[in-house]
Design a protein around this motif. Structure first.
Motif, mmCIF file in Angstrom:
data_model
loop_
_atom_site.group_PDB
_atom_site.id
_atom_site.type_symbol
_atom_site.label_atom_id
_atom_site.label_comp_id
_atom_site.label_asym_id
_atom_site.label_seq_id
_atom_site.Cartn_x
_atom_site.Cartn_y
_atom_site.Cartn_z
ATOM 1 N N LEU A 208 0.817 -1.213 0.000
ATOM 2 C CA LEU A 208 0.000 0.000 0.000
ATOM 3 C C LEU A 208 0.850 1.262 0.000
ATOM 4 O O LEU A 208 0.346 2.348 -0.320
ATOM 5 N N THR A 212 -0.995 5.467 -4.476
ATOM 6 C CA THR A 212 -1.202 6.906 -4.341
ATOM 7 C C THR A 212 -2.209 7.387 -5.379
ATOM 8 O O THR A 212 -2.384 6.780 -6.442
ATOM 9 N N VAL A 217 -6.200 8.258 -0.760
ATOM 10 C CA VAL A 217 -6.534 6.833 -0.655
ATOM 11 C C VAL A 217 -7.213 6.661 0.696
ATOM 12 O O VAL A 217 -6.662 7.037 1.733
ATOM 13 N N TYR A 218 -8.413 6.060 0.696
ATOM 14 C CA TYR A 218 -9.230 5.985 1.896
ATOM 15 C C TYR A 218 -9.646 4.545 2.192
ATOM 16 O O TYR A 218 -9.930 3.767 1.277
ATOM 17 N N PHE A 219 -9.684 4.229 3.469
ATOM 18 C CA PHE A 219 -10.010 2.865 3.909
ATOM 19 C C PHE A 219 -11.024 2.911 5.057
ATOM 20 O O PHE A 219 -10.954 3.792 5.916
ATOM 21 N N VAL A 242 -2.218 5.190 4.025
ATOM 22 C CA VAL A 242 -3.632 5.220 3.641
ATOM 23 C C VAL A 242 -4.436 5.913 4.742
ATOM 24 O O VAL A 242 -4.231 5.663 5.932
#
Length: 370
Positions: A208, A212, A217-219, A242
Motif C-alpha cells: 500500500l 497513491t 486513498v481511503y479505507f 492510507v
C-alpha cells in the motif's frame, strides 16, 4: 484452544461436514445390485480425513502462521469448494435415480454419479482459476450537485482482498499495480483488506506504500478486521500511508467523503446516529464508504448521494450466490438505486474460505463521475 462460545458453532459445522462427506461416500458406493465398491475402506478413510481438515485448519489459522499451515489451509479450503459442487452433484444423482425408478427407466446409477462428480470437480477447478483472474469493471455514476472539479474524474474501488493464509502481500502487490495503471484520481478500499487470521499485518500491508492518488486513498474497516481488536490492522494501514476513516467526513475538493466502519454500520440505529453526527450536507454531493450494503435506506434518508460497499462477494459460487441474492436483493452487486441515492456494491477482489469463484468475478471497480 477455541473460546467456549465457539464450541457449539464449530461442533455444528463439523457435524454437517461429516454428514455431507458421508453422503458423498454413500452416493459413490451405492449399487442397486448390491455390489461391493472397490477400495471402499480407503475411500472412507480419505473422506473421513477430508471432512475434518477445513475446520481444523481454520481454527489453527486464527492462532498461527507458517508455510506448512498455509499450505494445509489452502488445500482444505479448495476441497471445501469442491465439496459444495460434489454435494449438489450427489443430490442431483439421487433425484435422477428416483425419477428413473418411478418412471420405470433402467439407468446406470454409477455412470450418472461419475459424470456429475466429474462435472463438479471441473467446475470447482475452473472456479479456482477464475478466482485468480481479476477484472477491471468500469461504471459511470451521475451525481446531483457534483462539484465541477469532479466532472470526469475517476476513482478506484477495491474491497474484500482478504489477506491471510490464501492471499498475501504478493496478491496485494498485483492489485496495487493494476490500480496504479488506471491512474485514478482517488482510491477507496471498502473493508476486509485482511482475512482476520494470524498474519504479520504490517508486512502484508507494505504494498500500500506505493498506492497513491491525487485526491487520496481511503479505507474503512470491514467485519474481518473487526472480529476482535482492529488496532493492529488499522495501524498497519495508516503506516502504509492510507487514510483510515472512522465515523468521519472529509471534504475533498468540494466532494464529501464519509467513512463508517462495519461495527458502527451493521445496526441501522448506530449508522443513523453516525451520519447525523457527521452532518451530511444534502445540497452537496457525497460518498459514503461502508463495508456492507446492510442499511442503504438509512444512508439515503441522511442525504448521501452514493454508497460504496463490498462484503457480499456476490456469494462467490453456487449455492451461496443464491443465498447472497436473497439476503441483499438488488444491492447484492453492481449499481442500484434507492430513492435519491445510488449504491455500488463490489464483488470484491479476493475470496473468503474456498478460494474459488463461479458465477462471480474478482474485480477492481473504476468509477467515473458525471
Amino acid at each position: 484452544m477455541a473460546p467456549k462460545r465457539l464450541i457449539v458453532p464449530v461442533a455444528i459445522i463439523q457435524s454437517v461436514l461429516c454428514l455431507v462427506h458421508l453422503l458423498l461416500y454413500e452416493t459413490w458406493a451405492f449399487s442397486p445390485e448390491g455390489r461391493d465398491t472397490p477400495g471402499a475402506f480407503w475411500i472412507k478413510m480419505v473422506l473421513g480425513f477430508l471432512s475434518l481438515g477445513f475446520v481444523s485448519a481454520s481454527l489453527l489459522a486464527f492462532r498461527y502462521t507458517n508455510p506448512v499451515l498455509r499450505a494445509f489451509y489452502r488445500a482444505t479450503a479448495v476441497w471445501m469448494g469442491l465439496v459444495s459442487f460434489l454435494f449438489l452433484a450427489a443430490i442431483f444423482s439421487w433425484i435422477i435415480f428416483a425419477v428413473a425408478r418411478l418412471t420405470g427407466l433402467d439407468v446406470d446409477f454409477h455412470r450418472i454419479v461419475e459424470f456429475l462428480f466429474a462435472a463438479a470437480v471441473v467446475s470447482g477447478l475452473y472456479g479456482v482459476f477464475n478466482a485468480g483472474w481479476t477484472r477491471i469493471t468500469r461504471t459511470t455514476v451521475q451525481l446531483a450537485n457534483l462539484p465541477a472539479s469532479w466532472q470526469g474524474r475517476r476513482a478506484a474501488l477495491i474491497s474484500d482482498v482478504h489477506l491471510g493464509h490464501v492471499r498475501n502481500g504478493n496478491f496485494l502487490r498485483r492489485m496495487v499495480a493494476k490500480i496504479l495503471k488506471e491512474e485514478p484520481d482517488a482510491i477507496f478500499i471498502a473493508g476486509d483488506l485482511y482475512d482476520g487470521t494470524a498474519i504479520d499485518a504490517g508486512r502484508a500491508a507494505e504494498p500500500l506504500n506505493k498506492l497513491t492518488a491525487p485526491h487520496g486513498v481511503y479505507f474503512i474497516a470491514g467485519n474481518h478486521e473487526q472480529f476482535g481488536d482492529d488496532s493492529k490492522y488499522l495501524q498497519a494501514i495508516t503506516a502504509a500511508g492510507v487514510r483510515v476513516l472512522s465515523n468521519e467526513k472529509v471534504d475533498v475538493d468540494g466532494l464529501q467523503i464519509i467513512g463508517v466502519p462495519y461495527r458502527n454500520a451493521v445496526r441501522g440505529g448506530q449508522l443513523a446516529s453516525v451520519l447525523q453526527d457527521v452532518r451530511v450536507d444534502r445540497d452537496r454531493a457525497s460518498i459514503l464508504l461502508t463495508h456492507a450494503p446492510d442499511h442503504p435506506e438509512i444512508a439515503e434518508a441522511a442525504g448521501v448521494s452514493l454508497q460504496l460497499s463490498g462484503h457480499t462477494h456476490l456469494g462467490q459460487f453456487i449455492p451461496w450466490s443464491w443465498m447472497a441474492r436473497r439476503i441483499y436483493r438488488q444491492f447484492v452487486y453492481g449499481l442500484s438505486r434507492i430513492g435519491k441515492m445510488q449504491v455500488f456494491t463490489s464483488s470484491g477482489a479476493g475470496t473468503w474460505g474456498p478460494p474459488l469463484r463461479l458465477g462471480s468475478n474478482p474485480e477492481i471497480v473504476m468509477l467515473e463521475f458525471q
